[in-house]
Scaffold this motif. Structure first.
Motif, PDB file in Angstrom:
ATOM      1  N   ALA A   1     -14.933  -9.996  37.000  1.00  0.00           N
ATOM      2  CA  ALA A   1     -16.144 -10.587  36.429  1.00  0.00           C
ATOM      3  C   ALA A   1     -15.911 -12.030  36.019  1.00  0.00           C
ATOM      4  O   ALA A   1     -16.762 -12.896  36.242  1.00  0.00           O
TER       5      ALA A   1
ATOM      6  N   SER B   1     -19.421  -2.380  38.129  1.00  0.00           N
ATOM      7  CA  SER B   1     -18.523  -2.861  37.076  1.00  0.00           C
ATOM      8  C   SER B   1     -19.042  -2.473  35.699  1.00  0.00           C
ATOM      9  O   SER B   1     -18.272  -2.066  34.817  1.00  0.00           O
TER      10      SER B   1
ATOM     11  N   ILE C   1     -21.264  -9.491  36.442  1.00  0.00           N
ATOM     12  CA  ILE C   1     -21.291  -8.058  36.156  1.00  0.00           C
ATOM     13  C   ILE C   1     -22.326  -7.391  37.055  1.00  0.00           C
ATOM     14  O   ILE C   1     -23.495  -7.762  37.055  1.00  0.00           O
TER      15      ILE C   1
END
Length: 210
Positions: free
Chosen positions: A149, A92, A88
């Protein structure tokens, strides 16, 4: 410390910025893939020029997103916590928050998963249930960034790696296992935000959030 709750209008503004950046990201990728197939010199020059313009727009939008987050303390705090999880990043995290709103507004894990389209949808055939699949309701960008992710986190987060391998060992298809990891990432992020606690190994085992 106390801080002013970020308004829905601010979430909407952040959402617009993130979607616009993704718009250019998708087209930049398409043009980059096209570059190697072009033969005509004029088209190659046009494509190169357009690529540079798109890259600049993406950089400008990324700076604007980071500036926007920095100017809103609640967003800055949430993004910082989420950014601590492998897989992450700032963009994002910002996109997930922008599309889903404050994770604290969801009273249960299942409500957040449903909003993200990560809840199972049962497929019926007559009176029998044939199989289940993701509902894919909600913003597509959420699933896109969770997928990206997961590609990193599954190999860097021990509990995700173990979870993924268990599913595959039980005969689940790799994509099914990947989707399950996407959902688990989202729920881990929810716990991190609610507890205001950066990621740690075996985070879920230490979390009491339901």
């Amino acid at each position: 410390p106390e801080f002013k709750i970020t308004s829905r209008r601010s979430y909407a503004a952040l959402c617009e910025l993130c979607r616009f950046r993704d718009f250019y990201t998708v087209r930049e990728t398409a043009l980059r893939n096209l570059q190697g197939t072009l033969v005509d010199p004029m088209l190659k020059r046009m494509n190169t020029t357009t690529l540079k313009n798109y890259e600049k727009k993406m950089d400008d939008l990324e700076r604007e997103i980071k500036k926007f987050i920095h100017e809103h303390e609640e967003l800055r705090q949430k993004v910082a916590v989420m950014d601590s999880m492998p897989g992450i990043g700032i963009i994002s995290a910002a996109t997930l928050i922008a599309e889903l709103g404050s994770f604290k507004e969801y009273s249960t894990r299942n409500k957040l998963a449903a909003m993200a389209g990560m809840n199972p949808l049962l497929c019926h055939s007559g009176s029998s249930i044939r199989k289940s699949k993701l509902s894919k309701h909600g913003p597509p960008l959420v699933r896109k960034y969770l997928y990206l992710a997961a590609m990193t986190a599954v190999n860097r987060v021990p509990e995700l790696k173990a979870f993924h391998d268990r599913l595959v060992a039980k005969g689940k298809k790799p994509m099914t296992a990947q989707c399950a990891c996407m959902r688990k990432i989202l729920l881990i992020l929810r716990s991190m935000v609610i507890e205001n606690r950066p990621y740690q190994v075996n985070f879920q085992k230490k979390s009491i959030i339901t």
